[in-house]
Scaffold this motif. Structure first.
Motif, short mmCIF file in Angstrom:
data_model
loop_
_atom_site.label_atom_id
_atom_site.label_comp_id
_atom_site.label_asym_id
_atom_site.label_seq_id
_atom_site.Cartn_x
_atom_site.Cartn_y
_atom_site.Cartn_z
N SER A 1 10.56 4.87 13.78
CA SER A 1 12.01 4.89 13.94
C SER A 1 12.65 5.92 13.01
O SER A 1 13.53 6.69 13.42
CB SER A 1 12.58 3.50 13.66
OG SER A 1 13.99 3.52 13.66
N VAL A 2 12.18 5.95 11.76
CA VAL A 2 12.73 6.91 10.80
C VAL A 2 12.47 8.33 11.25
O VAL A 2 13.34 9.20 11.15
CB VAL A 2 12.11 6.65 9.41
CG1 VAL A 2 12.42 7.82 8.47
CG2 VAL A 2 12.66 5.35 8.81
N SER A 3 11.27 8.60 11.77
CA SER A 3 10.94 9.96 12.19
C SER A 3 11.85 10.41 13.33
O SER A 3 12.28 11.57 13.38
CB SER A 3 9.47 10.07 12.59
OG SER A 3 9.20 9.39 13.80
N ARG A 4 12.18 9.49 14.23
CA ARG A 4 13.08 9.86 15.34
C ARG A 4 14.49 10.13 14.83
O ARG A 4 15.13 11.11 15.23
CB ARG A 4 13.11 8.74 16.38
CG ARG A 4 14.08 9.05 17.53
CD ARG A 4 14.09 7.97 18.60
NE ARG A 4 15.06 8.32 19.62
CZ ARG A 4 16.37 8.02 19.55
NH1 ARG A 4 16.85 7.37 18.50
NH2 ARG A 4 17.19 8.39 20.52
N GLN A 5 14.98 9.28 13.94
CA GLN A 5 16.32 9.48 13.39
C GLN A 5 16.40 10.79 12.61
O GLN A 5 17.40 11.51 12.67
CB GLN A 5 16.69 8.31 12.49
CG GLN A 5 16.83 6.99 13.21
CD GLN A 5 17.15 5.85 12.25
OE1 GLN A 5 18.08 5.95 11.46
NE2 GLN A 5 16.38 4.77 12.30
N GLU B 1 0.81 -1.22 0.00
CA GLU B 1 0.00 0.00 0.00
C GLU B 1 0.85 1.27 0.00
O GLU B 1 0.41 2.33 0.42
CB GLU B 1 -0.97 0.00 1.19
CG GLU B 1 -1.94 -1.19 1.15
CD GLU B 1 -2.88 -1.21 2.32
OE1 GLU B 1 -2.44 -0.88 3.46
OE2 GLU B 1 -4.05 -1.56 2.12
N TYR B 2 2.11 1.15 -0.45
CA TYR B 2 3.00 2.30 -0.63
C TYR B 2 3.20 3.10 0.66
O TYR B 2 3.18 4.32 0.66
CB TYR B 2 2.46 3.22 -1.73
CG TYR B 2 2.32 2.53 -3.06
CD1 TYR B 2 3.43 2.29 -3.86
CD2 TYR B 2 1.08 2.09 -3.51
CE1 TYR B 2 3.30 1.63 -5.07
CE2 TYR B 2 0.95 1.42 -4.72
CZ TYR B 2 2.07 1.20 -5.49
OH TYR B 2 1.94 0.53 -6.69
N ARG B 3 3.41 2.38 1.75
CA ARG B 3 3.74 3.09 2.99
C ARG B 3 4.57 2.19 3.89
O ARG B 3 4.47 0.96 3.84
CB ARG B 3 2.48 3.56 3.71
CG ARG B 3 1.58 2.44 4.20
CD ARG B 3 0.38 3.03 4.90
NE ARG B 3 -0.40 2.03 5.58
CZ ARG B 3 -1.41 2.32 6.39
NH1 ARG B 3 -1.75 3.58 6.59
NH2 ARG B 3 -2.08 1.37 6.99
N LEU B 4 5.41 2.83 4.70
CA LEU B 4 6.27 2.09 5.60
C LEU B 4 5.45 1.44 6.71
O LEU B 4 4.39 1.94 7.11
CB LEU B 4 7.30 3.03 6.24
CG LEU B 4 8.34 3.68 5.34
CD1 LEU B 4 9.18 4.64 6.16
CD2 LEU B 4 9.22 2.64 4.68
N ASP B 5 5.96 0.33 7.21
CA ASP B 5 5.44 -0.26 8.42
C ASP B 5 5.45 0.80 9.53
O ASP B 5 6.37 1.62 9.62
CB ASP B 5 6.33 -1.45 8.80
CG ASP B 5 6.06 -1.99 10.18
OD1 ASP B 5 5.16 -2.83 10.32
OD2 ASP B 5 6.76 -1.54 11.12
N GLY B 6 4.43 0.80 10.36
CA GLY B 6 4.28 1.85 11.37
C GLY B 6 5.47 1.95 12.31
O GLY B 6 5.94 3.04 12.64
N THR B 7 5.99 0.81 12.76
CA THR B 7 7.13 0.82 13.67
C THR B 7 8.36 1.40 12.98
O THR B 7 9.13 2.17 13.58
CB THR B 7 7.43 -0.61 14.16
OG1 THR B 7 6.27 -1.14 14.82
CG2 THR B 7 8.61 -0.63 15.12
#
Length: 381
Positions: free
Chosen positions: A148-152, A138-144
């Motif tokens: 993690s990406v948003s924190r980095q 569905e063209y989106r990252l796994d929520g977890t």
């Protein structure tokens, strides 16, 4: 003037018309740059003002990325180079956000048939996050993983701010996966993942010789076959072409319209709080999604001639408040049993984004303060 319609190429690649005086440098595989130190071995991508190459550094015996800027922009890129140099020389090596920012190895100029090109050497870069998303369900990252990406990414921004730099153009195309193992890997191992370079011979349909400055073939950008491990995945923020020193902000930056901060739309001074006549189309979204605009901004923009008339916000009815949009985009038409974030998680996310998405930059949360937000702290546990 080169007309690409006169040529057969055979692979998807950059616009052949940009191989002209002031344009791209005609690079071929196995070319050696900077007195033979860097050998071109594959292509990683291209943009309007540069081509990006994987190269072997024969002095340090490692793999690097080289950004070769078009000749006409090589002098203008000096600001980007100044920022990369500042990050390299002034950044705290122990800062947790440093590893999430691409760093300059060195730079040099290369003379070619189309002019003098600035070459920026960076560490080995991985696939764009936008490309990774294209391969996700569905063209989106796994929520977890997204958490993690948003924190980095937040850590990267805090690191930039610690050196007095604002990025100015953060989007998924400028966030790459970090591939530390690739830096020391053999070319055989890298080709096993990327595949061998695919080339398309450049030929004129009329059989005439190629014009000066046009390469004999183009190389198709590589596609990474990396599997994303959400437990160990790390990202790097790249491309400082729109970045600026906080103490000396430009009047305007060329951030794509959907990502422009409100102060840029109203032509107010830019600050490091910028997390991100056609710009006015964003105003209804500011009104409905973010909850309104300072009326003084509108009055001052009209008086200053930024707006010729009062902006039309009638389309705001087609947008949803932030929290509603988060719920809809995550849950609607999806099997909730397969989702790893709960409504409670989304409530935490909504409060986090509310701190970020404040129209007035004076009231917007500083990146460093967001490191203590429950959304970020929960990801660390």
């Amino acid at each position: 003037m080169v007309n690409p319609l006169d040529y057969n190429i055979g692979v998807p690649a950059e616009d052949l018309g940009n191989y002209c005086p002031g344009g791209y440098h005609p690079i071929l595989l196995n070319d050696r740059l900077h007195d033979g130190r860097y050998e071109i071995v594959h292509k990683l991508g291209f943009g309007s003002f540069s081509t990006i190459w994987l190269a072997r550094d024969h002095r340090e015996q490692r793999n690097v990325t080289i950004k070769v800027v078009v000749a006409s922009k090589s002098d203008e890129t000096a600001r980007e180079l100044d920022i990369l140099s500042a990050l390299k020389e002034q950044g705290d090596p122990a800062h947790p956000g440093r590893k999430h920012v691409s760093h300059l190895i060195e730079s040099f100029h290369h003379e070619g048939p189309n002019g003098r090109h600035l070459c920026i050497v960076l560490g080995m870069l991985g696939p764009k996050l936008s490309s990774v998303v294209e391969d996700c369900p569905e063209y989106r990252l796994d929520g977890t993983l997204a958490r993690s990406v948003s924190r980095q990414l937040l850590l990267a921004v805090v690191y930039l701010h610690s050196v007095g730099v604002a990025h100015g153009d953060i989007h998924m195309g400028n966030v790459l996966l970090s591939l530390p193992d690739f830096e020391e890997a053999s070319l055989e191992a890298i080709f096993e993942d990327l595949g061998p370079p695919q080339i398309g011979k450049v030929e004129r349909y009329d059989g005439m010789p190629l014009e000066p400055g046009i390469p004999e073939y183009l190389v198709e950008p590589a596609e990474y076959g990396v599997e994303v491990d959400e437990e160990t995945c790390e990202i790097q923020l790249i491309d400082f072409g729109e970045s600026f020193f906080i103490a000396d902000p430009p009047k305007l930056i060329s951030t794509p319209m959907p990502l422009r901060p409100p102060e840029l739309v109203f032509q107010r001074p830019l600050t490091n709080a910028a997390h991100f006549d056609e710009d006015q189309g964003l105003i209804p979204q500011f009104e409905k999604v973010l909850g309104g605009l300072p009326q003084q901004w509108i009055e001052e923009a009209i008086q200053a001639g930024v707006f010729k008339e009062r902006p039309d916000d009638s389309s705001k009815e087609f947008f949803r408040p932030l929290e509603e949009e988060i719920r809809r985009s995550y849950f609607d038409d999806r099997n909730t049993e397969s989702l790893d974030l709960t409504q409670a998680d989304l409530d935490v996310l909504g409060r986090y984004l509310r701190r970020l998405l404040v129209v007035d930059p004076v009231l917007r949360a500083a990146a460093r303060d967001l490191l203590d937000d429950p959304w970020v702290l929960a990801e660390e546990k």
